[in-house]
Design an enzyme around this catalytic site. Structure first.
Site, PDB file in Angstrom:
ATOM      1  N   GLY A  95       0.820  -1.210   0.000  1.00  0.00           N
ATOM      2  CA  GLY A  95       0.000   0.000   0.000  1.00  0.00           C
ATOM      3  C   GLY A  95       0.852   1.257   0.000  1.00  0.00           C
ATOM      4  O   GLY A  95       2.088   1.195  -0.084  1.00  0.00           O
ATOM      5  N   GLN A  96       0.171   2.394   0.122  1.00  0.00           N
ATOM      6  CA  GLN A  96       0.856   3.696   0.038  1.00  0.00           C
ATOM      7  C   GLN A  96       1.925   3.832   1.117  1.00  0.00           C
ATOM      8  O   GLN A  96       3.055   4.201   0.838  1.00  0.00           O
ATOM      9  CB  GLN A  96      -0.179   4.820   0.186  1.00  0.00           C
ATOM     10  CG  GLN A  96       0.417   6.213   0.008  1.00  0.00           C
ATOM     11  CD  GLN A  96      -0.510   7.311   0.511  1.00  0.00           C
ATOM     12  OE1 GLN A  96      -1.474   7.059   1.225  1.00  0.00           O
ATOM     13  NE2 GLN A  96      -0.229   8.538   0.120  1.00  0.00           N
ATOM     14  N   LEU A  97       1.574   3.539   2.349  1.00  0.00           N
ATOM     15  CA  LEU A  97       2.531   3.663   3.451  1.00  0.00           C
ATOM     16  C   LEU A  97       3.503   2.484   3.466  1.00  0.00           C
ATOM     17  O   LEU A  97       4.711   2.665   3.643  1.00  0.00           O
ATOM     18  CB  LEU A  97       1.774   3.739   4.782  1.00  0.00           C
ATOM     19  CG  LEU A  97       2.630   3.763   6.045  1.00  0.00           C
ATOM     20  CD1 LEU A  97       3.531   4.998   6.085  1.00  0.00           C
ATOM     21  CD2 LEU A  97       1.745   3.713   7.288  1.00  0.00           C
ATOM     22  N   ILE A 101      -4.198 -11.483   5.458  1.00  0.00           N
ATOM     23  CA  ILE A 101      -4.212 -11.377   6.919  1.00  0.00           C
ATOM     24  C   ILE A 101      -5.425 -12.086   7.534  1.00  0.00           C
ATOM     25  O   ILE A 101      -5.446 -12.378   8.732  1.00  0.00           O
ATOM     26  CB  ILE A 101      -4.106  -9.897   7.367  1.00  0.00           C
ATOM     27  CG1 ILE A 101      -3.866  -9.776   8.868  1.00  0.00           C
ATOM     28  CG2 ILE A 101      -5.297  -9.080   6.956  1.00  0.00           C
ATOM     29  CD1 ILE A 101      -2.730 -10.587   9.399  1.00  0.00           C
ATOM     30  N   TYR A 136     -15.113   2.827   8.333  1.00  0.00           N
ATOM     31  CA  TYR A 136     -13.652   2.859   8.526  1.00  0.00           C
ATOM     32  C   TYR A 136     -13.325   3.481   9.885  1.00  0.00           C
ATOM     33  O   TYR A 136     -12.535   2.945  10.661  1.00  0.00           O
ATOM     34  CB  TYR A 136     -13.044   3.676   7.385  1.00  0.00           C
ATOM     35  CG  TYR A 136     -11.568   3.928   7.466  1.00  0.00           C
ATOM     36  CD1 TYR A 136     -10.652   2.900   7.348  1.00  0.00           C
ATOM     37  CD2 TYR A 136     -11.084   5.235   7.611  1.00  0.00           C
ATOM     38  CE1 TYR A 136      -9.287   3.157   7.384  1.00  0.00           C
ATOM     39  CE2 TYR A 136      -9.731   5.501   7.651  1.00  0.00           C
ATOM     40  CZ  TYR A 136      -8.831   4.463   7.541  1.00  0.00           C
ATOM     41  OH  TYR A 136      -7.490   4.715   7.570  1.00  0.00           O
TER      42      TYR A 136
HETATM   43  N1  SER Z   1      -6.236   9.020   4.527  1.00  0.00           N
HETATM   44  C1  SER Z   1      -7.223   8.172   5.083  1.00  0.00           C
HETATM   45  C2  SER Z   1      -8.472   8.174   4.290  1.00  0.00           C
HETATM   46  O1  SER Z   1      -8.728   9.166   3.658  1.00  0.00           O
HETATM   47  C3  SER Z   1      -7.543   8.589   6.486  1.00  0.00           C
HETATM   48  O2  SER Z   1      -7.099   7.641   7.358  1.00  0.00           O
HETATM   49  O3  SER Z   1      -9.196   7.222   4.330  1.00  0.00           O
END
Ligand code: SER
Length: 320
Positions: free
Chosen positions: A13-15, A55, A145
């Site tokens: 992913g991005q991070l 996972i 989320y």
């Molecule tokens: N950058 C994330 C999102 O926009 C926030 O945790 O979902």
């Protein structure tokens, strides 16, 4: 650095992409195990071990843990805010069961000593103080989320208190970087706006003018993540998740920052369903506890980030 072995889950992913690179420069390529459901083509993943891991697959996780015996785990696999709204049932399953699988493995295997798990500004909600959002205040997330992040914060704290798992967490703002693409977040416009500025000179924003959100440049996000994981345990006084701030801006402010480099740049607004998500989130975060507990201080403001993003994306697009 001692020869700890580190496992990154959700590493494509991005991070994760940038975190794997940063961790490998600290621990050595062989000691950082990247994993995700599918390997991405980014060359960073060819430099060291990669495991295909879902996972939600407990047995698969157990095999990876037995094979590498990682003492530190960074568990990043999740659906982000906008994607989660499209599939709330699966978002809850992935975000919560994925976390339980890691926490239970840490409790039961004796292999994992430290778990990093990211929370988000999404854990706040419409009744949260929007400016100077405190560490402890109203948290009434309205997205699935955000609900999963708030529940997760309490779970990681519970596993610390009950079973002594050294859990550490940050409430990330929107993350902005040039090395990897974001996927399915409400803050993603702040990455694509830079690409559009260089490719076409204009950007259509899915958030409205005036939508101020907290953001963080990726080098600062990596710095914060590594700092909290490497801080002495006694400095980590918050075991839910720390407020973390870098900068806050609205779309017209990032557009103005870009226009300092590309004067003809223009922005148009076509807000969609993500506007309601953004409206429920804080605008400016108070991260004084991260500052006082483990010395957090960001290096980048909006203009410094813009200069660095454009410099690097110009190289990427071979414009410089
Ligand atoms: N950058 C994330 C999102 O926009 C926030 O945790 O979902």
């Amino acid at each position: 650095m001692s020869k700890e072995t580190v496992l990154v889950i959700g590493s494509c992913g991005q991070l994760g992409t940038e975190l794997v690179e940063a961790l490998r420069s600290i621990y050595g390529d062989a000691f950082v195990i990247a994993s995700d459901v599918q390997k991405s083509s980014n060359p960073v993943f060819d430099a060291g071990p990669f495991e295909s891991l879902d996972i939600l697959d407990q047995e698969g996780l157990s095999i990876v843990l037995q094979k590498y015996k990682p003492s530190h785990v960074y568990h990043l696999a999740a659906l982000l805010s906008a994607t989660s709204e499209k599939n709330p049932d699966f978002a809850w399953k992935l975000n919560m069961d994925g976390l339980f699988n890691i926490l239970n493995a840490a409790r039961d295997s004796g292999i994992i000593k430290k778990v990093y798990w990211p929370s988000s500004i999404a854990a706040f909600g419409p009744n949260t103080e929007r400016f100077g959002t405190p560490q402890y205040g109203t948290m009434d997330p309205s997205t699935i989320y955000g609900i999963s992040k708030l529940a997760g914060e309490l779970y990681v704290q519970y596993y610390f208190n009950r079973w002594g798992i050294d859990t550490r967490s940050l409430r990330y703002p929107g993350l902005i970087g040039y090395k990897s693409a974001p996927g399915g977040g409400t803050t993603d416009y702040a990455v694509s706006i830079y690409h559009d500025a260089l490719k076409s000179g204009e950007h259509t924003c899915f958030l409205a003018e005036g939508t101020t959100l907290p953001m963080l440049y990726m080098p600062d996000a990596l710095k914060a993540t590594l700092e909290i994981m490497h801080a002495p345990a006694e400095n980590i006084k918050i075991r839910t998740s720390y407020n973390l701030a870098g900068m806050s801006f609205a779309p017209e402010e990032i557009a103005a920052s870009i226009a300092k480099h590309i004067p003809a740049f223009s922005i148009h607004y076509e807000p969609d369903y993500r506007q309601a998500i953004a409206n429920s989130w804080p605008a400016v975060i108070d991260d004084s506890r991260a500052q006082s507990d483990w010395g957090w201080k960001p290096d980048y403001d909006l203009d410094k980030m813009t200069a660095d993003m454009l410099l690097n994306l110009r190289k990427h697009y071979k414009l410089a």
